[in-house]
Motif scaffolding. Structure first.
Motif, PDB file in Angstrom:
ATOM      1  N   LYS A 423      -6.629  51.085  83.653  1.00 38.13           N
ATOM      2  CA  LYS A 423      -6.600  50.775  85.075  1.00 38.13           C
ATOM      3  C   LYS A 423      -5.220  50.220  85.422  1.00 38.13           C
ATOM      4  N   PRO A 424      -4.766  50.439  86.647  1.00 38.41           N
ATOM      5  CA  PRO A 424      -3.422  49.972  86.988  1.00 38.41           C
ATOM      6  C   PRO A 424      -3.355  48.462  87.166  1.00 38.41           C
ATOM      7  N   PRO A 425      -2.197  47.872  86.862  1.00 38.85           N
ATOM      8  CA  PRO A 425      -1.990  46.467  87.213  1.00 38.85           C
ATOM      9  C   PRO A 425      -1.948  46.326  88.732  1.00 38.85           C
ATOM     10  N   GLU A 496     -14.553  44.749  90.978  1.00 35.71           N
ATOM     11  CA  GLU A 496     -15.942  45.213  90.949  1.00 35.71           C
ATOM     12  C   GLU A 496     -16.058  46.709  91.220  1.00 35.71           C
ATOM     13  N   HIS A 497     -15.133  47.239  91.981  1.00 34.52           N
ATOM     14  CA  HIS A 497     -15.154  48.676  92.284  1.00 34.52           C
ATOM     15  C   HIS A 497     -14.313  49.490  91.300  1.00 34.52           C
ATOM     16  N   GLY A 498     -13.831  48.866  90.243  1.00 35.16           N
ATOM     17  CA  GLY A 498     -13.134  49.586  89.183  1.00 35.16           C
ATOM     18  C   GLY A 498     -11.783  50.130  89.555  1.00 35.16           C
ATOM     19  N   ARG A 499     -11.101  49.491  90.522  1.00 35.62           N
ATOM     20  CA  ARG A 499      -9.839  50.040  91.002  1.00 35.62           C
ATOM     21  C   ARG A 499      -8.618  49.507  90.249  1.00 35.62           C
ATOM     22  N   VAL A 500      -8.740  48.329  89.591  1.00 38.23           N
ATOM     23  CA  VAL A 500      -7.568  47.691  88.994  1.00 38.23           C
ATOM     24  C   VAL A 500      -7.946  47.048  87.668  1.00 38.23           C
ATOM     25  N   ASP A 501      -6.909  46.740  86.891  1.00 38.72           N
ATOM     26  CA  ASP A 501      -7.078  46.058  85.608  1.00 38.72           C
ATOM     27  C   ASP A 501      -7.261  44.562  85.861  1.00 38.72           C
ATOM     28  N   PRO A 502      -8.409  44.002  85.535  1.00 35.31           N
ATOM     29  CA  PRO A 502      -8.644  42.573  85.831  1.00 35.31           C
ATOM     30  C   PRO A 502      -7.766  41.634  85.028  1.00 35.31           C
ATOM     31  N   HIS A 503      -7.129  42.131  83.956  1.00 35.49           N
ATOM     32  CA  HIS A 503      -6.303  41.278  83.112  1.00 35.49           C
ATOM     33  C   HIS A 503      -4.823  41.352  83.470  1.00 35.49           C
ATOM     34  N   ARG A 504      -4.468  42.210  84.428  1.00 34.29           N
ATOM     35  CA  ARG A 504      -3.057  42.355  84.806  1.00 34.29           C
ATOM     36  C   ARG A 504      -2.942  42.281  86.327  1.00 34.29           C
ATOM     37  N   ILE A 505      -3.111  41.077  86.844  1.00 38.85           N
ATOM     38  CA  ILE A 505      -3.004  40.845  88.280  1.00 38.85           C
ATOM     39  C   ILE A 505      -1.921  39.800  88.516  1.00 38.85           C
ATOM     40  N   ALA A 506      -0.952  40.136  89.353  1.00 39.29           N
ATOM     41  CA  ALA A 506       0.091  39.196  89.768  1.00 39.29           C
ATOM     42  C   ALA A 506      -0.014  39.011  91.280  1.00 39.29           C
TER      43      ALA A 506
END
Length: 662
Positions: A423-425, A496-506
């Motif tokens: 998933k994207p950051p 929750e909608h699977g759009r992004v990487d939950p571990h790579r959020i800035a």
């Protein structure tokens, strides 16, 4: 199934998100992109301002006619702009071929007549002028004057400057209105008999409570019989007065809960609602010269209405049937209300979702001609991320507001895609203000990230404009809480909608958005890093050090100071620094008078004391917002490399690697 955004025969390569090579380079964003603003029409001529990073951020007045094309009117070293209220705006006026403008570096006022050279009509040290309007009689220039000569807090007034100039005794202007803490929008009636204006006092901001006033212009140039048309009752924000005849005056007011248009008929008629709607015709008065609507010669009104955060162009007609008064106008994406030319055509700055802004000229129902583009893009359609409007739940929202608002941009490239199992950051953007608005228009601050494989969410947290007064007031007394909670809620919705990487959020933000960033890092483990661009870190210092326009802003956002000192401490990132455990990047201009550079220095020192990785960079010659090409390039590269280091990938071809300290 083939992707229509990919050129025929081109191969799509799989590469980790965030590492995609991009055609959105620093040379494109900073070197080959100009800022466009303040379109006006004068007969058959179109004028606008261009801010050029390649000229050290100098702003140039440009005029276009069918015969000459685009011609610069202000050669170096003239720099068109004003620092009234620090944010400026309303830096020039044009009428009948005559132009008046402010020179930003020293506040002097200049006039151009009959294509002659610019000549100064006011050069008094310590005075700043803005919001110019020519007197219909032709001898004077109405404007807002901000007087810094006595030191301390500057004094605001409405004045009239004689266009003849030359006499030092008249260069400060004839004072017409004084006493209120702030004045704006001097607008003479077409016959020159009356002057309308807006005024307000501390602690209100202009989106909280203002008054619409009108007075009679006497033969000797004085103003008499001043009276209030709106704003003396319950608090309402009245903005953008405009005349539609010698006795017909319009203004936008939020007395209904939305900035809508109201009509006043002199001597004593009104206010009458023009076209009530659950949409906003009006913007927060951060800068002078904003134009959300224009009365037209045929009696109709052209307007930009912001409906749930999205702008649309409408035409309002005086129809006895209320259902027939408002009509959608399908042409372009004007940033502000288009300006009519003598032949009935229109000029405006177009801000489409899939291309950079441009000054355009055209008519309703026909494709416009581009006169000047902010940048020339060599991008495939698939390289441009387009905004998706998202509505996310707000679990404990007050006032009946149940949904938050944001624009989501997925990664976009015609040549690259991310691995199927990745998933994207995500880059979370917290806009400034905080009374402001995220827009769906194309922006390099978004495309810089999405073209490299990042997702972006630009959050219109509680307090944002474009959603009515109730949504704007969600932030009252809650700055540093509601904005943070809404940004977190937007992230959780995307996770929750699977759009992004939950571990790579800035999370990143400038000015007021910087406070949101730092408090989000201190209060949530959701974010892996944050970037604060000239951001607020110490609310007590801000209340004591910032400029006059915002010196009481915090009364409504936090509480009166010093009575609410405990709240100021609890909401200041500087006092919450121990809660930050992830890397932070600080970028700040050394000439910033709105948020002094000491705010970032103090926060960086606090993180050093806690051994938190951080990087702190200062930029000489930059104030509140970056204007120079070298600064913009360096800031983009530093922030990109910062996220690369945090997320564990190497960013190729940046001009400088971030040096982190702890």
């Amino acid at each position: 199934m083939t992707d229509p955004t990919v050129a025929k025969g081109a191969s799509v390569l799989t590469q980790p998100f965030g590492t995609w090579p991009s055609a959105v380079t620093t040379a494109l964003v900073a070197g080959r992109t100009v800022g466009l603003s303040a379109v006006q029409a004068d007969g058959d001529a179109i004028l606008w301002l261009e801010t050029r990073p390649s000229e050290a951020g100098r702003t140039v007045l440009v005029r276009w006619t069918a015969g000459t094309g685009a011609v610069d009117l202000t050669p170096p070293p003239l720099d068109v702009g004003t620092r009234v209220h620090e944010y400026g705006g309303g830096a020039y006026a044009v009428s009948g071929g005559r132009i008046a403008f402010s020179h930003r570096p020293d506040g002097s006022v200049w006039v151009i007549e009959a294509d002659g050279p610019a000549r100064a009509i006011s050069t008094v040290a310590g005075l700043r002028f803005a919001d110019f309007t020519f007197d219909p009689a032709g001898a004077r220039l109405f404007c807002v004057r901000e007087d810094h000569r006595a030191g301390g807090e500057p004094v605001s007034a409405l004045v009239a400057l004689p266009l003849a100039g030359g006499d030092p005794a008249t260069q400060a202007g004839q004072v017409l209105v004084s006493g209120p803490d702030f004045v704006s929008s001097p607008r003479p009636s077409p016959d020159g008999a009356h002057l309308a204006w807006i005024e307000w006092n501390h602690p209100a901001m202009p989106w909280d409570a203002t008054r619409l006033r009108v007075g009679r212009l006497e033969r000797d140039g004085t103003l008499a019989g001043a009276r209030t048309l709106a704003g003396d009752g319950d608090p309402e924000s009245v903005i953008e007065p405009a005349w539609a005849g010698p006795r017909a005056l319009y203004a936008a007011s939020d007395r209904s809960g939305w900035w809508n248009l109201w009509r006043f008929t002199l001597p004593g008629g009104g206010p009458e609602p023009v076209a009530p709607m659950a949409a906003e015709i009006g913007l927060p008065h951060w800068v002078f010269g904003q134009c959300s609507y224009r009365p037209l010669p045929d009696g109709s009104i052209l307007a930009i209405a912001i409906d749930h955060g999205e702008a649309r162009t409408i035409r309002i007609k005086d129809d006895p049937d209320p259902s027939m008064r408002v009509h959608a106008v399908a042409f372009g994406h004007p940033a502000q209300c288009p300006a009519p030319l003598a032949d009935g055509s229109l000029a405006w700055i177009d801000t489409p979702p899939d291309g950079p802004p441009a000054v355009v000229h055209g008519r309703v129902g026909a494709p416009p001609d581009t006169l000047r583009a902010a940048a020339v893009l060599d991008l495939a359609p698939g390289d441009i991320a387009r905004a998706e409007t998202i509505r996310f739940p707000l679990p404990d929202a007050p006032g009946g507001v149940q949904r938050g608002h944001a624009f989501f941009y997925p990664p976009a490239s015609s040549r690259f895609r991310g691995p199927a199992d990745e998933k994207p950051p995500l880059i979370v953007m917290a806009h400034g203000g905080p009374t402001g608005r995220a827009s769906e228009a194309f922006s390099f601050k978004v495309q810089w990230w999405t073209s490299r494989g990042f997702a972006v969410v630009d959050v219109n947290y509680g307090g944002s404009t474009g959603f009515g007064r109730a949504y704007r007031r969600r932030l009252e007394g809650k700055w540093g809480e509601i904005d943070v909670a809404d940004c977190i809620a937007a992230c959780r919705f995307l996770i929750e909608h699977g759009r992004v990487d939950p571990h790579r959020i800035a999370i990143r933000g400038s000015s007021a958005g910087g406070l949101t960033v730092l408090l989000a890092l201190a209060r949530s483990s959701l974010f892996a890093a944050g970037a604060s661009l000239y951001g607020v870190t110490d609310l007590r210092a801000l209340a004591q050090e910032t400029h006059k326009f915002e010196s009481r802003y915090l009364d409504s956002l936090v509480g009166p100071y010093p009575a609410a000192e405990a709240t100021y401490l609890a909401r200041s990132p500087l006092t919450q620094a121990t809660g930050i455990q992830v890397p932070v990047l600080f970028l700040h201009g050394l000439d910033d008078a709105v948020v002094p550079p000491g705010q970032a220095r103090a926060m960086a020192t606090a993180l050093s004391g806690n051994a938190v990785p951080h990087a702190h960079y200062e930029f000489p010659g930059e104030s509140h917002g970056f204007r120079r090409e070298a600064t913009i390039r360096r800031a983009l590269d530093l922030e990109l490399d910062f996220y690369g280091q945090v997320f564990g990938f190497t960013v190729p071809d940046v001009s400088e690697r971030v040096v982190m300290r702890s």
